[in-house]
Design an enzyme around this catalytic site. Sequence first.
Site, mmCIF file in Angstrom:
data_model
loop_
_atom_site.group_PDB
_atom_site.id
_atom_site.type_symbol
_atom_site.label_atom_id
_atom_site.label_comp_id
_atom_site.label_asym_id
_atom_site.label_seq_id
_atom_site.Cartn_x
_atom_site.Cartn_y
_atom_site.Cartn_z
ATOM 1 N N ARG A 59 -6.856 6.711 -8.464
ATOM 2 C CA ARG A 59 -5.611 6.235 -7.839
ATOM 3 C C ARG A 59 -5.031 5.054 -8.616
ATOM 4 O O ARG A 59 -3.810 4.916 -8.755
ATOM 5 C CB ARG A 59 -5.883 5.875 -6.374
ATOM 6 C CG ARG A 59 -6.169 7.123 -5.544
ATOM 7 C CD ARG A 59 -6.506 6.791 -4.121
ATOM 8 N NE ARG A 59 -5.442 6.057 -3.464
ATOM 9 C CZ ARG A 59 -5.619 5.316 -2.376
ATOM 10 N NH1 ARG A 59 -6.815 5.216 -1.829
ATOM 11 N NH2 ARG A 59 -4.604 4.689 -1.844
ATOM 12 N N HIS A 109 -3.609 -4.031 3.918
ATOM 13 C CA HIS A 109 -4.771 -3.185 3.592
ATOM 14 C C HIS A 109 -5.279 -3.403 2.168
ATOM 15 O O HIS A 109 -6.026 -2.570 1.651
ATOM 16 C CB HIS A 109 -4.434 -1.703 3.823
ATOM 17 C CG HIS A 109 -4.316 -1.353 5.284
ATOM 18 N ND1 HIS A 109 -3.728 -0.192 5.733
ATOM 19 C CD2 HIS A 109 -4.720 -2.019 6.400
ATOM 20 C CE1 HIS A 109 -3.766 -0.167 7.063
ATOM 21 N NE2 HIS A 109 -4.354 -1.257 7.490
ATOM 22 N N CYS A 117 -15.641 -9.675 -5.789
ATOM 23 C CA CYS A 117 -17.099 -9.630 -5.905
ATOM 24 C C CYS A 117 -17.727 -9.890 -4.545
ATOM 25 O O CYS A 117 -17.423 -10.898 -3.897
ATOM 26 C CB CYS A 117 -17.561 -10.672 -6.928
ATOM 27 S SG CYS A 117 -19.355 -10.697 -7.122
ATOM 28 N N THR A 177 5.396 5.535 7.995
ATOM 29 C CA THR A 177 3.999 5.470 8.441
ATOM 30 C C THR A 177 3.789 6.390 9.642
ATOM 31 O O THR A 177 4.666 6.496 10.505
ATOM 32 C CB THR A 177 3.560 4.021 8.762
ATOM 33 O OG1 THR A 177 2.226 4.033 9.296
ATOM 34 C CG2 THR A 177 4.489 3.316 9.723
ATOM 35 N N SER A 178 2.628 7.052 9.688
ATOM 36 C CA SER A 178 2.350 8.012 10.759
ATOM 37 C C SER A 178 1.992 7.329 12.065
ATOM 38 O O SER A 178 1.922 7.972 13.104
ATOM 39 C CB SER A 178 1.200 8.934 10.343
ATOM 40 O OG SER A 178 0.028 8.168 10.133
HETATM 41 C C1 BJW Z 1 7.685 10.016 4.566
HETATM 42 C C2 BJW Z 1 7.909 10.608 3.355
HETATM 43 C C3 BJW Z 1 9.103 10.306 2.745
HETATM 44 C C4 BJW Z 1 6.025 11.295 4.003
HETATM 45 N N1 BJW Z 1 9.967 9.470 3.331
HETATM 46 N N2 BJW Z 1 8.540 9.180 5.140
HETATM 47 C C5 BJW Z 1 -12.781 4.428 16.231
HETATM 48 C C6 BJW Z 1 -13.851 4.214 15.389
HETATM 49 C C7 BJW Z 1 -13.766 3.255 14.356
HETATM 50 C C8 BJW Z 1 -12.621 2.496 14.160
HETATM 51 C C9 BJW Z 1 -11.559 2.725 15.026
HETATM 52 C C10 BJW Z 1 -11.647 3.671 16.036
HETATM 53 N N3 BJW Z 1 -10.469 3.686 16.711
HETATM 54 C C11 BJW Z 1 -9.645 2.776 16.127
HETATM 55 C C12 BJW Z 1 -10.305 2.182 15.109
HETATM 56 C C13 BJW Z 1 -9.740 1.146 14.211
HETATM 57 C C14 BJW Z 1 -9.365 1.745 12.869
HETATM 58 C C15 BJW Z 1 -8.407 2.903 13.086
HETATM 59 O O1 BJW Z 1 -7.224 2.716 13.342
HETATM 60 N N4 BJW Z 1 -8.888 4.142 12.984
HETATM 61 C C16 BJW Z 1 -8.035 5.316 13.293
HETATM 62 C C17 BJW Z 1 -8.110 6.308 12.155
HETATM 63 C C18 BJW Z 1 -8.503 5.878 14.602
HETATM 64 N N5 BJW Z 1 -8.741 0.693 12.105
HETATM 65 C C19 BJW Z 1 -9.467 -0.125 11.356
HETATM 66 O O2 BJW Z 1 -10.658 0.019 11.204
HETATM 67 C C20 BJW Z 1 -8.726 -1.273 10.725
HETATM 68 N N6 BJW Z 1 -9.399 -2.486 11.014
HETATM 69 C C21 BJW Z 1 -9.524 -2.926 12.277
HETATM 70 O O3 BJW Z 1 -9.122 -2.324 13.247
HETATM 71 O O4 BJW Z 1 -10.157 -4.142 12.339
HETATM 72 C C22 BJW Z 1 -10.381 -4.706 13.645
HETATM 73 C C23 BJW Z 1 -9.291 -5.605 14.123
HETATM 74 C C24 BJW Z 1 -8.064 -5.649 13.513
HETATM 75 C C25 BJW Z 1 -7.065 -6.503 13.988
HETATM 76 C C26 BJW Z 1 -7.295 -7.295 15.057
HETATM 77 C C27 BJW Z 1 -8.529 -7.264 15.661
HETATM 78 C C28 BJW Z 1 -9.536 -6.427 15.181
HETATM 79 C C29 BJW Z 1 -8.688 -1.112 9.204
HETATM 80 C C30 BJW Z 1 -7.841 0.044 8.796
HETATM 81 C C31 BJW Z 1 -7.969 0.273 7.288
HETATM 82 C C32 BJW Z 1 -7.098 1.436 6.844
HETATM 83 N N7 BJW Z 1 -7.421 1.760 5.522
HETATM 84 C C33 BJW Z 1 -6.691 2.840 4.860
HETATM 85 C C34 BJW Z 1 -7.382 3.198 3.508
HETATM 86 C C35 BJW Z 1 -7.517 2.030 2.629
HETATM 87 C C36 BJW Z 1 -6.326 1.861 1.718
HETATM 88 C C37 BJW Z 1 -6.291 2.885 0.616
HETATM 89 O O5 BJW Z 1 -7.310 3.399 0.168
HETATM 90 O O6 BJW Z 1 -5.152 3.193 0.209
HETATM 91 O O7 BJW Z 1 -5.315 2.486 4.718
HETATM 92 S S1 BJW Z 1 -6.626 4.367 5.796
HETATM 93 C C38 BJW Z 1 -5.001 4.812 5.310
HETATM 94 O O8 BJW Z 1 -4.197 4.873 6.505
HETATM 95 C C39 BJW Z 1 -4.479 3.641 4.459
HETATM 96 C C40 BJW Z 1 -3.111 3.487 5.034
HETATM 97 O O9 BJW Z 1 -2.614 2.177 4.750
HETATM 98 C C41 BJW Z 1 -3.283 3.779 6.489
HETATM 99 C C42 BJW Z 1 -2.010 4.167 7.193
HETATM 100 O O10 BJW Z 1 -1.520 5.378 6.697
HETATM 101 P P1 BJW Z 1 0.047 5.625 6.587
HETATM 102 O O11 BJW Z 1 0.617 4.660 5.626
HETATM 103 O O12 BJW Z 1 0.650 5.669 7.925
HETATM 104 O O13 BJW Z 1 0.089 7.066 5.867
HETATM 105 P P2 BJW Z 1 0.019 8.516 6.556
HETATM 106 O O14 BJW Z 1 -0.312 9.486 5.502
HETATM 107 O O15 BJW Z 1 -0.799 8.532 7.759
HETATM 108 O O16 BJW Z 1 1.540 8.748 7.035
HETATM 109 C C43 BJW Z 1 2.586 8.885 6.103
HETATM 110 C C44 BJW Z 1 3.883 9.018 6.874
HETATM 111 O O17 BJW Z 1 4.934 9.030 5.936
HETATM 112 C C45 BJW Z 1 3.986 10.313 7.696
HETATM 113 O O18 BJW Z 1 4.450 10.005 9.002
HETATM 114 C C46 BJW Z 1 5.043 11.131 6.956
HETATM 115 O O19 BJW Z 1 5.873 11.874 7.817
HETATM 116 C C47 BJW Z 1 5.829 10.060 6.261
HETATM 117 N N8 BJW Z 1 6.439 10.492 5.011
HETATM 118 N N9 BJW Z 1 6.829 11.463 3.059
HETATM 119 C C48 BJW Z 1 9.634 8.960 4.555
HETATM 120 N N10 BJW Z 1 9.438 10.893 1.553
#
Ligand code: BJW
Length: 244
Positions: A59, A109, A117, A177-178
């Site tokens: 990536r 993120h 490190c 974002t989804s």
């Molecule tokens: C277009 C388009 C175009 C397409 N034009 N639009 C159960 C067990 C364990 C954990 C949990 C649990 N339930 C909840 C949690 C918490 C967990 C979580 O949410 N899990 C869910 C999956 C259930 N979250 C965490 O663990 C987070 N930390 C946390 O909660 O800490 C505790 C805390 C926080 C705050 C306060 C107090 C306590 C950490 C989350 C880390 C996410 N990491 C990732 C990967 C790392 C980054 C990387 O490698 O790149 O981040 S996951 C991935 O999803 C990435 C993204 O940033 C993130 C969001 O995705 P995004 O951006 O929404 O993308 P998509 O693909 O989902 O959507 C794309 C959208 O674009 C779609 O809607 C399309 O329609 C649209 N689109 N083309 C306009 N041309």
Amino acid sequence: MIEVRRMVILTGAGVSAESGLGTFRDKDGLWTKYDLSEVATPEGFAANPHKVHEFYNARRQNLQQTKPNAAHHALSRLERYCGADFLLVTQNVDNLHEQAGSRNLIHMHGELNKIRCQCCGHKMPWTGDLAVSTTCTACAETGGLRPHIVWFGEMPFGMDAITQALSSCDLFISIGTSGSVYPANSFVDTARRAGAHTIELNLEPSEGQSMFAEVHYGPATKLVPEYVERLLGSGTTLGNVLDR
Ligand code: BJW
């Protein structure tokens, strides 16, 4: 009519999709090809760091060939116009917002072009490949370097500043974002409680669609420049008003 003094914008993978970076949950998204528990959790990294490095190296290489699109440029223009009362929060780990000129930006993120490190906490820019055998330039330990990325179960960056901005904003726009990942998917609720007007710009309705006061669907490179022009054209700046 609302008075717009403080704006918070949240972006996700959809804003970079038309630059050629894959999203996560769309058809052909990254999570259809990789098991997220293996490549995006601390447990996955501990079990197989080589696999995680391969995932992020590919990536990172792809990112070096990528350019910002019209949506990134439009948001940079909006920031220049709104100055200090504008916060851009991105879930994206690419640097396309910076390349387009955005400055008041939080990478909640993490960032693909940085590593850190786990032994000494040193953080550094990194655009090449990373391996288990790479040595930390600060503490000389091997095996402790990891992508500067927030994995599942880890605390996102900048949460105090983000929460503060959301709690006092009067306009919140969520783009590409989804709405499936916490805590970013709760921002609309915080902004709503602060009395903000809330807008979703996305290709299709997100999981949190019903939380938004205003929604528009289509590709980001079309929707975002159009919406920014609408905001700027309406004279929206400190103390000015936005039709809704
Ligand atoms: C277009 C388009 C175009 C397409 N034009 N639009 C159960 C067990 C364990 C954990 C949990 C649990 N339930 C909840 C949690 C918490 C967990 C979580 O949410 N899990 C869910 C999956 C259930 N979250 C965490 O663990 C987070 N930390 C946390 O909660 O800490 C505790 C805390 C926080 C705050 C306060 C107090 C306590 C950490 C989350 C880390 C996410 N990491 C990732 C990967 C790392 C980054 C990387 O490698 O790149 O981040 S996951 C991935 O999803 C990435 C993204 O940033 C993130 C969001 O995705 P995004 O951006 O929404 O993308 P998509 O693909 O989902 O959507 C794309 C959208 O674009 C779609 O809607 C399309 O329609 C649209 N689109 N083309 C306009 N041309």
